[in-house]
Design a protein around this motif. Structure first.
Motif, PDB file in Angstrom:
ATOM      1  N   VAL A 168     -22.472 -55.926  29.755  1.00  0.00           N
ATOM      2  CA  VAL A 168     -23.428 -56.685  28.928  1.00  0.00           C
ATOM      3  C   VAL A 168     -23.227 -58.190  29.159  1.00  0.00           C
ATOM      4  CG1 VAL A 168     -24.194 -57.151  26.547  1.00  0.00           C
ATOM      5  CG2 VAL A 168     -23.459 -54.845  27.197  1.00  0.00           C
ATOM      6  N   ARG A 169     -21.956 -58.572  29.364  1.00  0.00           N
ATOM      7  CA  ARG A 169     -21.670 -60.011  29.498  1.00  0.00           C
ATOM      8  C   ARG A 169     -21.545 -60.475  30.944  1.00  0.00           C
ATOM      9  NH1 ARG A 169     -16.909 -61.964  26.653  1.00  0.00           N
ATOM     10  NH2 ARG A 169     -15.978 -59.928  26.952  1.00  0.00           N
ATOM     11  N   HIS A 170     -21.349 -59.513  31.869  1.00  0.00           N
ATOM     12  CA  HIS A 170     -21.140 -59.899  33.276  1.00  0.00           C
ATOM     13  C   HIS A 170     -22.133 -59.185  34.182  1.00  0.00           C
ATOM     14  CE1 HIS A 170     -17.272 -61.778  32.229  1.00  0.00           C
ATOM     15  NE2 HIS A 170     -17.144 -60.751  31.403  1.00  0.00           N
ATOM     16  N   ALA A 171     -23.022 -59.967  34.811  1.00  0.00           N
ATOM     17  CA  ALA A 171     -24.055 -59.389  35.676  1.00  0.00           C
ATOM     18  C   ALA A 171     -23.435 -58.718  36.904  1.00  0.00           C
ATOM     19  CB  ALA A 171     -25.042 -60.469  36.098  1.00  0.00           C
ATOM     20  N   ASP A 172     -22.225 -59.169  37.324  1.00  0.00           N
ATOM     21  CA  ASP A 172     -21.608 -58.611  38.532  1.00  0.00           C
ATOM     22  C   ASP A 172     -20.629 -57.466  38.212  1.00  0.00           C
ATOM     23  OD1 ASP A 172     -19.770 -60.228  37.257  1.00  0.00           O
ATOM     24  OD2 ASP A 172     -18.847 -60.941  39.139  1.00  0.00           O
ATOM     25  N   ALA A 173     -20.669 -56.936  36.985  1.00  0.00           N
ATOM     26  CA  ALA A 173     -19.770 -55.819  36.637  1.00  0.00           C
ATOM     27  C   ALA A 173     -20.089 -54.606  37.513  1.00  0.00           C
ATOM     28  CB  ALA A 173     -19.938 -55.480  35.158  1.00  0.00           C
ATOM     29  N   ARG A 174     -19.035 -53.922  37.968  1.00  0.00           N
ATOM     30  CA  ARG A 174     -19.239 -52.749  38.836  1.00  0.00           C
ATOM     31  C   ARG A 174     -18.876 -51.471  38.106  1.00  0.00           C
ATOM     32  NH1 ARG A 174     -16.628 -51.647  43.248  1.00  0.00           N
ATOM     33  NH2 ARG A 174     -14.741 -52.638  42.454  1.00  0.00           N
ATOM     34  N   ARG A 175     -19.723 -50.458  38.279  1.00  0.00           N
ATOM     35  CA  ARG A 175     -19.455 -49.180  37.615  1.00  0.00           C
ATOM     36  C   ARG A 175     -18.598 -48.292  38.516  1.00  0.00           C
ATOM     37  NH1 ARG A 175     -22.035 -44.241  37.518  1.00  0.00           N
ATOM     38  NH2 ARG A 175     -23.854 -45.000  38.626  1.00  0.00           N
ATOM     39  N   PHE A 176     -17.585 -47.687  37.957  1.00  0.00           N
ATOM     40  CA  PHE A 176     -16.769 -46.731  38.712  1.00  0.00           C
ATOM     41  C   PHE A 176     -17.496 -45.387  38.745  1.00  0.00           C
ATOM     42  CE2 PHE A 176     -13.623 -49.636  36.842  1.00  0.00           C
ATOM     43  CZ  PHE A 176     -12.864 -49.957  37.943  1.00  0.00           C
ATOM     44  N   VAL A 177     -17.346 -44.670  39.847  1.00  0.00           N
ATOM     45  CA  VAL A 177     -17.873 -43.308  39.927  1.00  0.00           C
ATOM     46  C   VAL A 177     -16.770 -42.323  39.559  1.00  0.00           C
ATOM     47  CG1 VAL A 177     -18.868 -41.558  41.463  1.00  0.00           C
ATOM     48  CG2 VAL A 177     -19.589 -43.948  41.660  1.00  0.00           C
TER      49      VAL A 177
ATOM     50  N   ASP B 284      -2.591 -34.962  29.956  1.00  0.00           N
ATOM     51  CA  ASP B 284      -1.527 -33.951  29.845  1.00  0.00           C
ATOM     52  C   ASP B 284      -2.086 -32.533  29.937  1.00  0.00           C
ATOM     53  OD1 ASP B 284       0.261 -35.937  29.558  1.00  0.00           O
ATOM     54  OD2 ASP B 284       0.706 -35.601  27.438  1.00  0.00           O
ATOM     55  N   ASN B 285      -3.339 -32.372  29.532  1.00  0.00           N
ATOM     56  CA  ASN B 285      -3.925 -31.034  29.518  1.00  0.00           C
ATOM     57  C   ASN B 285      -4.959 -30.832  30.623  1.00  0.00           C
ATOM     58  OD1 ASN B 285      -2.833 -29.618  26.939  1.00  0.00           O
ATOM     59  ND2 ASN B 285      -3.212 -31.746  26.364  1.00  0.00           N
ATOM     60  N   ALA B 286      -4.958 -31.769  31.595  1.00  0.00           N
ATOM     61  CA  ALA B 286      -5.846 -31.686  32.768  1.00  0.00           C
ATOM     62  C   ALA B 286      -7.308 -31.449  32.380  1.00  0.00           C
ATOM     63  CB  ALA B 286      -5.366 -30.598  33.727  1.00  0.00           C
ATOM     64  N   LEU B 287      -7.745 -32.159  31.365  1.00  0.00           N
ATOM     65  CA  LEU B 287      -9.145 -32.047  30.937  1.00  0.00           C
ATOM     66  C   LEU B 287      -9.935 -33.205  31.526  1.00  0.00           C
ATOM     67  CD1 LEU B 287     -11.318 -30.764  29.069  1.00  0.00           C
ATOM     68  CD2 LEU B 287     -10.535 -32.331  27.285  1.00  0.00           C
ATOM     69  N   ASP B 288     -10.964 -32.892  32.307  1.00  0.00           N
ATOM     70  CA  ASP B 288     -11.809 -33.939  32.900  1.00  0.00           C
ATOM     71  C   ASP B 288     -12.740 -34.534  31.843  1.00  0.00           C
ATOM     72  OD1 ASP B 288     -10.626 -33.273  35.231  1.00  0.00           O
ATOM     73  OD2 ASP B 288     -12.461 -32.719  36.303  1.00  0.00           O
ATOM     74  N   LEU B 289     -12.982 -35.831  32.011  1.00  0.00           N
ATOM     75  CA  LEU B 289     -13.871 -36.555  31.097  1.00  0.00           C
ATOM     76  C   LEU B 289     -14.988 -37.210  31.913  1.00  0.00           C
ATOM     77  CD1 LEU B 289     -14.382 -38.155  28.312  1.00  0.00           C
ATOM     78  CD2 LEU B 289     -13.021 -39.967  29.378  1.00  0.00           C
ATOM     79  N   VAL B 290     -16.214 -37.155  31.408  1.00  0.00           N
ATOM     80  CA  VAL B 290     -17.302 -37.931  32.020  1.00  0.00           C
ATOM     81  C   VAL B 290     -17.885 -38.844  30.956  1.00  0.00           C
ATOM     82  CG1 VAL B 290     -19.579 -37.871  33.084  1.00  0.00           C
ATOM     83  CG2 VAL B 290     -17.864 -36.194  33.757  1.00  0.00           C
ATOM     84  N   VAL B 291     -18.024 -40.123  31.299  1.00  0.00           N
ATOM     85  CA  VAL B 291     -18.669 -41.075  30.392  1.00  0.00           C
ATOM     86  C   VAL B 291     -20.094 -41.283  30.884  1.00  0.00           C
ATOM     87  CG1 VAL B 291     -18.629 -43.425  29.459  1.00  0.00           C
ATOM     88  CG2 VAL B 291     -16.472 -42.221  29.904  1.00  0.00           C
ATOM     89  N   CYS B 292     -21.073 -41.063  30.007  1.00  0.00           N
ATOM     90  CA  CYS B 292     -22.465 -41.235  30.429  1.00  0.00           C
ATOM     91  C   CYS B 292     -23.314 -41.799  29.296  1.00  0.00           C
ATOM     92  CB  CYS B 292     -23.045 -39.908  30.924  1.00  0.00           C
ATOM     93  SG  CYS B 292     -23.368 -38.731  29.611  1.00  0.00           S
ATOM     94  N   ASP B 293     -24.564 -42.123  29.648  1.00  0.00           N
ATOM     95  CA  ASP B 293     -25.492 -42.754  28.711  1.00  0.00           C
ATOM     96  C   ASP B 293     -26.266 -41.683  27.941  1.00  0.00           C
ATOM     97  OD1 ASP B 293     -27.386 -44.253  27.411  1.00  0.00           O
ATOM     98  OD2 ASP B 293     -28.274 -45.108  29.225  1.00  0.00           O
TER      99      ASP B 293
ATOM    100  N   ALA C 299     -23.679 -30.552  33.286  1.00  0.00           N
ATOM    101  CA  ALA C 299     -23.296 -29.133  33.155  1.00  0.00           C
ATOM    102  C   ALA C 299     -23.563 -28.390  34.457  1.00  0.00           C
ATOM    103  CB  ALA C 299     -24.052 -28.488  32.012  1.00  0.00           C
ATOM    104  N   ARG C 300     -24.558 -28.854  35.214  1.00  0.00           N
ATOM    105  CA  ARG C 300     -24.884 -28.206  36.500  1.00  0.00           C
ATOM    106  C   ARG C 300     -24.090 -28.794  37.657  1.00  0.00           C
ATOM    107  NH1 ARG C 300     -30.929 -27.835  34.689  1.00  0.00           N
ATOM    108  NH2 ARG C 300     -30.944 -25.673  34.015  1.00  0.00           N
ATOM    109  N   GLY C 301     -23.174 -29.684  37.332  1.00  0.00           N
ATOM    110  CA  GLY C 301     -22.268 -30.190  38.367  1.00  0.00           C
ATOM    111  C   GLY C 301     -22.749 -31.433  39.076  1.00  0.00           C
ATOM    112  N   LYS C 302     -23.864 -32.026  38.617  1.00  0.00           N
ATOM    113  CA  LYS C 302     -24.378 -33.240  39.261  1.00  0.00           C
ATOM    114  C   LYS C 302     -23.500 -34.433  38.875  1.00  0.00           C
ATOM    115  CE  LYS C 302     -28.697 -35.686  39.643  1.00  0.00           C
ATOM    116  NZ  LYS C 302     -29.990 -35.939  39.037  1.00  0.00           N
ATOM    117  N   SER C 303     -23.405 -35.402  39.789  1.00  0.00           N
ATOM    118  CA  SER C 303     -22.619 -36.595  39.489  1.00  0.00           C
ATOM    119  C   SER C 303     -23.434 -37.556  38.610  1.00  0.00           C
ATOM    120  CB  SER C 303     -22.206 -37.279  40.793  1.00  0.00           C
ATOM    121  OG  SER C 303     -21.631 -38.525  40.510  1.00  0.00           O
TER     122      SER C 303
END
Ligand code: UDP
Length: 243
Positions: free
Chosen positions: A173-182, A207-216, A227-231
């Motif tokens: 929001v504050r930095h136009a050149d911010a880069r998103r990690f995949v 510790d429990n090997a649980l994957d996390l996805v952050v999305c909008d 859920a269908r495995g798309k990135s």
């Protein structure tokens, strides 16, 4: 159409995501939109658990900062999550979903008590379970509550649905050149102090090997795509130890 990759998903919805364009409170349109995204996930055959935050209404640490006892303030924060959970349950029920709120704080006239055994049984039977009141204890966040419930119900994936479309190297929001990690691993996220979740929540996932996805949350179909495995958004995983 791609097959469903994850059988059971825990979706964490921040309180802020429910306030839409407002400065605080609950936007009924956001409740309906969020409920329909969750229903689509459930109708596609995914077992859905939801943890809702309360930041749109109240945050314990903020209130404690202005002089209230911290434990009292956190109890109030947890009650805020129950209000959001009830609104979401209402939205889901109106759209025909089989949804229930289970709370970590007992309030039998309002919602059902959380027990891991009940939750596992009912989610496996197709009910959308909304977990309210975080962990049920003060000094925690709903992110930690979400990691805990995800592990307890043996979710295959945790999704953090927010107002941002992933994790950035600096505030987009504050930095136009911010880069998103995949892709990231939890060690990187913790070491670089990236704004993902609090450290306690990430350590539990790691510790429990649980994957996390952050999305909008505002990206239509994002939950189902995931859920269908798309990135989508940014995925955080455990760094595998080198042999
Ligand atoms: N809270 C708590 N214990 C928990 C989860 C939440 O005491 O296990 C309280 C805490 O005061 C917190 C508030 O509930 O500030 C709302 O949760 P949170 O700030 O995590 O909501 P979000 O930022 O996700 O909207």
């Amino acid at each position: 159409m791609a097959a469903i990759k994850y059988k059971r998903i825990l979706v964490k919805i921040s309180g802020e995501a429910l306030m839409g364009q407002q400065d605080s409170g609950i936007d009924p349109l956001m409740i309906d939109k969020t409920a329909s995204e969750l229903l689509a996930l459930s109708q596609a055959g995914v077992e859905v658990g939801v943890v809702v935050g309360g930041g749109n209404l109240l945050r314990g640490a903020t209130l404690a900062g202005s002089g209230l006892d911290r434990v009292t303030a956190d109890h109030m924060g947890m009650l805020a999550t129950v209000m959001n959970a009830l609104a979401l349950q209402d939205g889901l029920l109106r759209q025909g979903a089989n949804a229930v709120v289970m709370s970590g704080l007992l309030m039998p006239q309002v919602c059902e008590p959380y027990t891991q055994r009940d939750a596992r049984r009912r989610i496996a039977a197709g009910e959308v379970i909304i977990f309210a009141a975080g962990t049920g204890s003060p000094y925690f966040t709903t992110d930690t509550g979400a990691s805990l419930r995800a592990i307890e119900i043996q979710a295959d994936l945790m999704i953090k649905a927010t107002k941002v479309d992933g994790i950035y190297d600096k505030d987009p929001v504050r930095h136009a050149d911010a880069r998103r990690f995949v892709d990231l691993d939890y060690d990187q996220a913790i070491d670089q102090r990236l704004a993902v979740m609090d450290v306690a929540a990430m350590i539990l996932c790691n510790d429990n090997a649980l994957d996390l996805v952050v999305c909008d949350i505002n990206q239509p179909g994002a939950l189902l795509d995931l859920a269908r495995g798309k990135s989508v958004g940014t995925r955080v995983t455990r760094k595998e130890a080198k042999p």
